[in-house]
Each structure stands twice: as structure tokens, then as C-alpha cells.
Motif scaffolding. Structure first.
Motif, short mmCIF file in Angstrom:
data_model
loop_
_atom_site.label_atom_id
_atom_site.label_comp_id
_atom_site.label_asym_id
_atom_site.label_seq_id
_atom_site.Cartn_x
_atom_site.Cartn_y
_atom_site.Cartn_z
N LYS A 1 -1.12 -10.66 -7.12
CA LYS A 1 -1.10 -9.47 -7.02
C LYS A 1 -2.27 -8.81 -6.44
CE LYS A 1 1.59 -8.35 -11.14
NZ LYS A 1 1.85 -7.69 -12.31
N VAL A 2 -2.12 -7.79 -5.09
CA VAL A 2 -3.31 -7.71 -4.21
C VAL A 2 -3.10 -6.17 -4.04
CG1 VAL A 2 -3.87 -7.75 -1.65
CG2 VAL A 2 -3.02 -10.05 -2.97
N LEU A 3 -4.51 -5.50 -3.95
CA LEU A 3 -4.59 -4.07 -3.71
C LEU A 3 -5.44 -4.07 -2.49
CD1 LEU A 3 -5.58 -2.83 -7.15
CD2 LEU A 3 -3.31 -2.75 -6.10
N GLN A 4 -4.74 -3.48 -1.44
CA GLN A 4 -5.58 -3.22 -0.16
C GLN A 4 -6.00 -1.78 0.06
OE1 GLN A 4 -2.97 -4.00 3.19
NE2 GLN A 4 -4.30 -3.89 4.58
N THR A 5 -7.16 -1.61 0.10
CA THR A 5 -7.91 -0.27 0.07
C THR A 5 -8.34 0.12 1.57
OG1 THR A 5 -8.69 -0.63 -2.04
CG2 THR A 5 -9.64 1.34 -0.71
N TYR A 6 -7.95 1.31 2.15
CA TYR A 6 -8.30 1.77 3.34
C TYR A 6 -9.33 2.79 3.29
CZ TYR A 6 -3.88 -0.04 4.98
OH TYR A 6 -3.04 -1.25 5.52
N SER A 7 -9.92 3.26 4.45
CA SER A 7 -11.06 3.99 4.53
C SER A 7 -10.83 5.39 4.21
CB SER A 7 -11.73 3.68 6.12
OG SER A 7 -10.93 4.28 7.00
N ASP A 8 -9.46 5.76 4.31
CA ASP A 8 -9.31 7.17 4.05
C ASP A 8 -8.74 7.10 2.51
OD1 ASP A 8 -6.89 5.94 3.96
OD2 ASP A 8 -5.96 6.97 5.47
N GLY A 9 -8.90 6.02 1.74
CA GLY A 9 -8.73 6.32 0.42
C GLY A 9 -7.21 5.81 -0.17
N ASN A 10 -6.56 5.55 0.97
CA ASN A 10 -5.17 5.01 0.38
C ASN A 10 -5.30 3.63 0.04
OD1 ASN A 10 -3.84 7.45 1.24
ND2 ASN A 10 -3.56 7.01 3.31
N ILE A 11 -4.26 3.19 -0.81
CA ILE A 11 -4.37 1.83 -1.31
C ILE A 11 -2.77 1.44 -1.09
CG2 ILE A 11 -4.29 0.36 -3.29
CD1 ILE A 11 -6.57 2.37 -4.61
N SER A 12 -2.69 0.27 -0.63
CA SER A 12 -1.35 -0.67 -0.49
C SER A 12 -1.30 -1.47 -1.82
CB SER A 12 -1.06 -1.26 0.74
OG SER A 12 -1.01 -0.27 1.90
N ARG A 13 -0.31 -1.38 -2.46
CA ARG A 13 -0.32 -2.16 -3.40
C ARG A 13 0.81 -3.44 -3.54
NH1 ARG A 13 -3.08 0.58 -7.88
NH2 ARG A 13 -3.47 2.59 -7.40
N TRP A 14 0.25 -4.55 -2.82
CA TRP A 14 1.25 -5.87 -2.67
C TRP A 14 1.52 -6.52 -4.14
CZ3 TRP A 14 3.42 -4.19 1.55
CH2 TRP A 14 2.58 -3.74 2.51
N ILE A 15 2.41 -6.01 -5.23
CA ILE A 15 2.41 -6.47 -6.41
C ILE A 15 3.59 -6.79 -7.08
CG2 ILE A 15 0.17 -5.05 -7.09
CD1 ILE A 15 2.03 -3.08 -8.42
N ASP A 16 4.72 -6.43 -6.10
CA ASP A 16 6.08 -7.03 -6.66
C ASP A 16 6.38 -8.47 -6.44
OD1 ASP A 16 6.25 -4.23 -7.21
OD2 ASP A 16 7.09 -3.64 -5.41
N PRO A 17 6.84 -8.90 -7.61
CA PRO A 17 7.10 -10.51 -7.71
C PRO A 17 8.42 -10.58 -7.02
CG PRO A 17 7.24 -9.73 -9.66
CD PRO A 17 6.77 -8.53 -9.10
N PRO A 18 8.85 -11.75 -6.22
CA PRO A 18 10.37 -12.14 -5.97
C PRO A 18 11.27 -12.08 -6.98
CG PRO A 18 8.77 -13.74 -5.67
CD PRO A 18 8.27 -12.85 -6.20
N THR A 19 12.54 -11.70 -6.79
CA THR A 19 13.55 -11.82 -7.66
C THR A 19 14.40 -13.07 -6.77
OG1 THR A 19 13.38 -9.73 -8.55
CG2 THR A 19 15.35 -10.86 -8.86
N PRO A 20 14.58 -14.26 -7.61
CA PRO A 20 15.57 -15.07 -6.95
C PRO A 20 17.10 -14.30 -6.45
CG PRO A 20 14.28 -15.97 -8.87
CD PRO A 20 14.28 -14.65 -8.80
N GLY A 21 17.63 -14.70 -5.50
CA GLY A 21 18.84 -14.13 -4.79
C GLY A 21 18.83 -12.74 -4.79
#
Length: 244
Positions: A147-167
Motif C-alpha cells: 500500500k502506497v501513499l504519494q504526497t504532492y507539493s500542493d498537499g494532495n495525496i494519491s492513495r494506491w492502496i486497492d488490492p486486485p480482485t481475481p477475475g
């Protein structure tokens, strides 16, 4: 009539554009997300992977990256490679049962890695950055989901945290996934496939016996033919020649 033709032409052009968009996928650029490279490694071994971070913003830069390691797949040894202009910090957690690494029992494992940009090292719009990590021995599981959090200089955060679901389709904010494969058999040779059966000794013996039998029969027949041919030749020599 001309207006009708123009309307029909415009409608056909719109239909063609819609069809091209649906078939070729021109609806818009796909959203880039954080990935782990390579995407596969071997269970029980060590791997050098890199978290590849593209910058999606048009105006802000990526200033921090937080990677959380999966709780169900602890790793005993985790080390990072220096990234110019970035500082790195790790957090640990207790693990039970302990992790065995080179004969030692470890009761703690790295749970989170955080990279923070300093100075002008942030990932700017239109750029990407890789953050290398060495880890192992890799657990005996099918995959590791980070699970990854990507923080930007303007304060926005992209949350790459959703696991894949088979099929299912890829989630909106997919987490990086490292697929783990089983180690090869000792000696580097795979187990023989059931589809390719080993030769049967009985079948070989039977086949060899039949081959010998046919060979003997052929030899006997050949000798018999020679004997009969010799007798016929001798008889022909002994018969008197008829006088005219």
C-alpha cells in the motif's frame, strides 16, 4: 437536399469517432500509478525491486512516498538504495511467529518505508522516479501487496492502496503487487511431466523378443529359398536335352 447530405455526413463522422473511441480506447489517457518492478520474484529468495513513481499532476511535484509492507507476508531483511536528494526512514513492527533468517530468529520486521525529497529533488510534472529496495528471504505466499501513499507539493495525496480482485477489472487506485513463484526443484530440473511416461521395461523386452523372432524367421526363410533354388538348378543340369 444539400443540408440533408451535410447532416448525414456529420452524423456518420460522429458515429465513426464514437466507434473508434470505443474500439481503440481513445476516450482519454490511462491513469499512471505506482508500480513495483520487476513484477515477479521467487519465494524464499532475495530480490531487488524498485517502486516506480510517475508524477500525475500538471502543476505539483511529488515530495514524499510511503510504502507499507504487507502484514501477512513479513520479510526479515529489507534495505534501501540511496536516491540522490531523498532521505529514507523505516519503521518496524513485532512479528509472531519470528522470522528465520540465516539461522537467526527475528522478532521484528520492517513495516513501512518513507522517502522524502529535499531541496529540488522532488519528482516534477512529466517525470518519474524509482526507489530501489532489496528484500528477502521472500515469504511463501503467492503475492505481496504494497500500500502506497504519494504526497504532492500542493498537499494532495494519491492513495494506491486497492488490492486486485481475481477475475475483476483493475481497481481505481491499484496497489503495487509483487507476484511470487515457487522455487525450482533442486538441480534446476523440473519434475517429469505425467504426460511423458517413462519407458516400460516389459514392453522393451517384448519388443526386442519380437524383433529377434522376426529376424530368425527371415533367416530361415532365406536359407530355405537358397536350398530350393540349388535343388532346382541341380535337377535342371541332370535332365537330358530333348533331340530335335
Amino acid at each position: 437536399m444539400t443540408r440533408i447530405r451535410r447532416t448525414a455526413t456529420a452524423a456518420a463522422a460522429l458515429a465513426f469517432t464514437a466507434a473508434a473511441t470505443a474500439v481503440l480506447g481513445f476516450a482519454g489517457p490511462a491513469s499512471a500509478h505506482v508500480t513495483v518492478n520487476p513484477k515477479e520474484a521467487t519465494q524464499g529468495g532475495y530480490a531487488r525491486v524498485a517502486f516506480r513513481v510517475p508524477n500525475e499532476s500538471d502543476t505539483a511535484s511529488t515530495t514524499k512516498l510511503e510504502v507499507t509492507l504487507p502484514e501477512n507476508a513479513p520479510v526479515g531483511s529489507v534495505s534501501t538504495m540511496p536516491v540522490p536528494g531523498w532521505t529514507v526512514a523505516t519503521e518496524k513492527r513485532k512479528v509472531d511467529p519470528p522470522i528465520e533468517v540465516h539461522g537467526s530468529q527475528l522478532t521484528e520486521a520492517v513495516s513501512k518505508i518513507t522517502w522524502t525529497a529535499t531541496g529540488d529533488a522532488a519528482v516534477k510534472p512529466g517525470q518519474f522516479q524509482e526507489f530501489p529496495v532489496s528484500m528477502g528471504p521472500l515469504p511463501q505466499v503467492d503475492s505481496m501487496v504494497f500500500k502506497v501513499l504519494q504526497t504532492y507539493s500542493d498537499g494532495n495525496i494519491s492513495r494506491w492502496i486497492d488490492p486486485p480482485t481475481p477475475g475483476a477489472e483493475e481497481p481505481e487506485n491499484p496497489a503495487p503487487v509483487l507476484t511470487l513463484t515457487a522455487a525450482a526443484a533442486p538441480g534446476g530440473s523440473a519434475a517429469p511431466s505425467a504426460a511423458v511416461a517413462a519407458p516400460d521395461d516389459d514392453d522393451d523386452d517384448e519388443g526386442n523378443g519380437l524383433a529377434v523372432g522376426f529376424g530368425v524367421a527371415g533367416l530361415v526363410a532365406g536359407l530355405a529359398g537358397l536350398v530350393l533354388g540349388g535343388l532346382a538348378f541341380t535337377r535342371t543340369r541332370r535332365e537330358p536335352v530333348a533331340k530335335s
